[in-house]
Design an enzyme around this catalytic site. Structure first.
Site, PDB file in Angstrom:
ATOM      1  N   GLY A  13       0.821  -1.213   0.000  1.00  0.00           N
ATOM      2  CA  GLY A  13       0.000   0.000   0.000  1.00  0.00           C
ATOM      3  C   GLY A  13       0.851   1.257   0.000  1.00  0.00           C
ATOM      4  O   GLY A  13       2.076   1.211  -0.152  1.00  0.00           O
ATOM      5  N   PHE A  14       0.186   2.354   0.179  1.00  0.00           N
ATOM      6  CA  PHE A  14       0.845   3.668   0.113  1.00  0.00           C
ATOM      7  C   PHE A  14       1.853   3.840   1.263  1.00  0.00           C
ATOM      8  O   PHE A  14       3.068   3.898   1.039  1.00  0.00           O
ATOM      9  CB  PHE A  14      -0.256   4.736   0.122  1.00  0.00           C
ATOM     10  CG  PHE A  14       0.184   6.114   0.493  1.00  0.00           C
ATOM     11  CD1 PHE A  14       1.258   6.730  -0.157  1.00  0.00           C
ATOM     12  CD2 PHE A  14      -0.484   6.825   1.494  1.00  0.00           C
ATOM     13  CE1 PHE A  14       1.657   8.015   0.199  1.00  0.00           C
ATOM     14  CE2 PHE A  14      -0.094   8.101   1.838  1.00  0.00           C
ATOM     15  CZ  PHE A  14       0.976   8.698   1.196  1.00  0.00           C
ATOM     16  N   ASP A  34       0.649  -8.998   2.039  1.00  0.00           N
ATOM     17  CA  ASP A  34      -0.379  -8.169   1.407  1.00  0.00           C
ATOM     18  C   ASP A  34      -1.228  -9.074   0.519  1.00  0.00           C
ATOM     19  O   ASP A  34      -0.762 -10.118   0.049  1.00  0.00           O
ATOM     20  CB  ASP A  34       0.240  -7.041   0.576  1.00  0.00           C
ATOM     21  CG  ASP A  34      -0.720  -5.885   0.371  1.00  0.00           C
ATOM     22  OD1 ASP A  34      -0.482  -4.799   0.942  1.00  0.00           O
ATOM     23  OD2 ASP A  34      -1.739  -6.054  -0.340  1.00  0.00           O
ATOM     24  N   LEU A  80      -0.270  -2.517   9.051  1.00  0.00           N
ATOM     25  CA  LEU A  80      -0.838  -1.404   8.286  1.00  0.00           C
ATOM     26  C   LEU A  80      -1.978  -1.834   7.364  1.00  0.00           C
ATOM     27  O   LEU A  80      -2.718  -0.990   6.853  1.00  0.00           O
ATOM     28  CB  LEU A  80       0.251  -0.750   7.415  1.00  0.00           C
ATOM     29  CG  LEU A  80       1.503  -0.216   8.108  1.00  0.00           C
ATOM     30  CD1 LEU A  80       2.477   0.352   7.092  1.00  0.00           C
ATOM     31  CD2 LEU A  80       1.153   0.855   9.098  1.00  0.00           C
ATOM     32  N   TYR A 153     -15.482   2.579  10.011  1.00  0.00           N
ATOM     33  CA  TYR A 153     -14.010   2.580   9.996  1.00  0.00           C
ATOM     34  C   TYR A 153     -13.476   3.004  11.365  1.00  0.00           C
ATOM     35  O   TYR A 153     -12.648   2.309  11.966  1.00  0.00           O
ATOM     36  CB  TYR A 153     -13.541   3.529   8.889  1.00  0.00           C
ATOM     37  CG  TYR A 153     -12.048   3.723   8.748  1.00  0.00           C
ATOM     38  CD1 TYR A 153     -11.210   2.684   8.348  1.00  0.00           C
ATOM     39  CD2 TYR A 153     -11.473   4.977   8.969  1.00  0.00           C
ATOM     40  CE1 TYR A 153      -9.829   2.893   8.180  1.00  0.00           C
ATOM     41  CE2 TYR A 153     -10.113   5.194   8.801  1.00  0.00           C
ATOM     42  CZ  TYR A 153      -9.294   4.150   8.412  1.00  0.00           C
ATOM     43  OH  TYR A 153      -7.945   4.368   8.239  1.00  0.00           O
ATOM     44  N   LYS A 157     -11.438   0.449  13.920  1.00  0.00           N
ATOM     45  CA  LYS A 157     -10.072   0.755  14.386  1.00  0.00           C
ATOM     46  C   LYS A 157     -10.068   0.879  15.913  1.00  0.00           C
ATOM     47  O   LYS A 157      -9.125   0.441  16.573  1.00  0.00           O
ATOM     48  CB  LYS A 157      -9.564   2.047  13.740  1.00  0.00           C
ATOM     49  CG  LYS A 157      -9.251   1.906  12.261  1.00  0.00           C
ATOM     50  CD  LYS A 157      -7.904   1.220  12.028  1.00  0.00           C
ATOM     51  CE  LYS A 157      -7.515   1.233  10.565  1.00  0.00           C
ATOM     52  NZ  LYS A 157      -6.209   0.637  10.292  1.00  0.00           N
TER      53      LYS A 157
END
Ligand SMILES: NC(=O)c1ccc[n+]([C@@H]2O[C@H](COP(=O)([O-])OP(=O)(O)OC[C@H]3O[C@@H](n4cnc5c(N)ncnc54)[C@H](O)[C@@H]3O)[C@@H](O)[C@H]2O)c1
Length: 340
Positions: A13-14, A34, A80, A153, A157
């Protein structure tokens, strides 16, 4: 963090890819999990053949994948992997809950077996719409009703954060929670305010101005975030703590777009975008989102160093050299995780 064995979930990912690059540059053996196959992970193309990169294609929702991936001798796991971006969790909140809550539970079960330190990437969204900004790590969470999907979301989290505190009580598991505030920089999917504005402006299109453009955020450059991740991983004083990782400079959306148009020398202007039209009447947004940053500064010596104008410039320069990002659909062919 040097010459260690480390694990990273969401490494394609980013944020994950920037972290992986930095960890490799420091001589670490980096094990990535991933759901995206390595050959599709454009974000990792510069380090794909690095001898210290070990890549495992797996899904957080499958405990057996996590077991197979696990490195018993690793000093830390940076967790992540997640569904990221409002449009994804509004479209499919159930997959989000599965991936974030069940996936993180799987990670923690394995971490507890080997007492592996967990660095968990949480979000400023956990504070919800608390109007009392700036938010300290002890600030209240103020969320809307559960039929409003956007809170799925923040809630997921926050459940993970509760699990971490619970694991600490149960098994003494070492962990750190980092709550990122609007990260941006090279390679980010062009779905977010800064990346979308740069992407559109560089393609000669009009960036989208959400609603009245007066909502504010504190944008944090990805290099600052990576530095913060390394610091919390290395510093035993961080264990058992939550940290805001965010820039303290508040800007509104209109300013972001104007700055991008100026830096990219675009005359395209912008297009107004009404969130109510896109997401329906029940959509709720957060008007101001500002971190208190004293805790990270005092305990870790961390502070965001790259300001928005410089970060936009760096991202634009990067995009000029990486035209693939400006192609149709933007970044890597990210697998639609909900359809796995
Ligand atoms: N980017 C931000 O502004 C921001 C802000 C706050 C928090 N965060 C958190 O930081 C982390 C990284 O965010 P990002 O911007 O790099 O997101 P990203 O979408 O670029 O990366 C997430 C990665 O997780 C992987 N993934 C998704 N579902 C998976 C699954 N079931 N199994 C294995 N891998 C899976 C994706 O393939 C992707 O490579 C996330 O946990 C996110 O919640 C990001």
């Amino acid at each position: 963090m040097k010459n260690s064995i480390v694990m990273v979930t969401g490494g394609a990912g980013f944020v994950g890819s920037h972290l992986v690059e930095a960890l490799l540059a420091n001589g670490n053996e980096v094990h990535v999990l991933d759901v995206v196959p390595l050959e599709q992970a454009k974000n990792l193309q510069e380090v794909r053949d690095h001898e210290k990169l070990h890549y495992f294609v797996g899904d957080l929702r499958k405990q057996e994948d996590i077991e197979q991936f696990w490195q018993k001798d690793a000093s830390v796991i940076f967790h992540l992997a997640s569904v990221v971006g409002i449009k994804h969790y509004i479209r499919d909140p159930l997959s989000l809950v599965d991936i974030v809550v069940i996936g993180t539970r799987h990670i923690l079960t394995e971490a507890a077996k080997y007492n592996t330190k967990v660095v968990f990437s949480s979000t400023s969204e956990v504070y919800g719409k608390n109007p009392e900004v700036p938010w300290s790590e002890e600030s209240d969470r103020v969320l809307g009703p559960t039929y409003v999907d956007r809170w799925s979301y923040a809630t997921s989290k926050a459940v993970c954060e509760h699990m971490l505190y619970g694991m600490k009580k149960q098994s003494g598991l070492p962990f750190v929670i980092v709550r990122f505030f609007n990260v941006y920089g090279p390679r980010q999917n062009p779905d977010f305010v800064v990346s979308q504005s740069i992407y559109k402006a560089m393609r000669g299109e009009q960036p989208l101005l959400y609603d009245d453009g007066n909502m504010t955020r504190c944008f944090t450059y990805v290099e600052d975030i990576v530095r913060g991740l390394m610091m919390v991983a290395e510093n035993p004083a961080a264990n058992g703590e939550a940290f805001n990782l965010g820039n303290s400079v508040e800007v509104n959306m209109r300013y972001v777009i104007e700055t991008v148009l100026e830096i990219t020398e675009s005359n395209a202007g912008y297009q107004e975008y009404l969130t109510e039209k896109e997401y329906g009447k029940q959509y709720e947004d957060i008007i101001r989102r500002i971190p208190q940053i004293d805790k990270a500064a005092e305990l870790l010596g961390w502070k965001a160093e790259i300001q928005l104008e410089e970060g936009i410039l760096k991202t634009v320069e990067w995009a000029k050299q990486n035209q693939w990002w400006l192609g149709e659909g933007g970044t890597l062919g990210t697998v639609k995780v909900s359809q796995q």
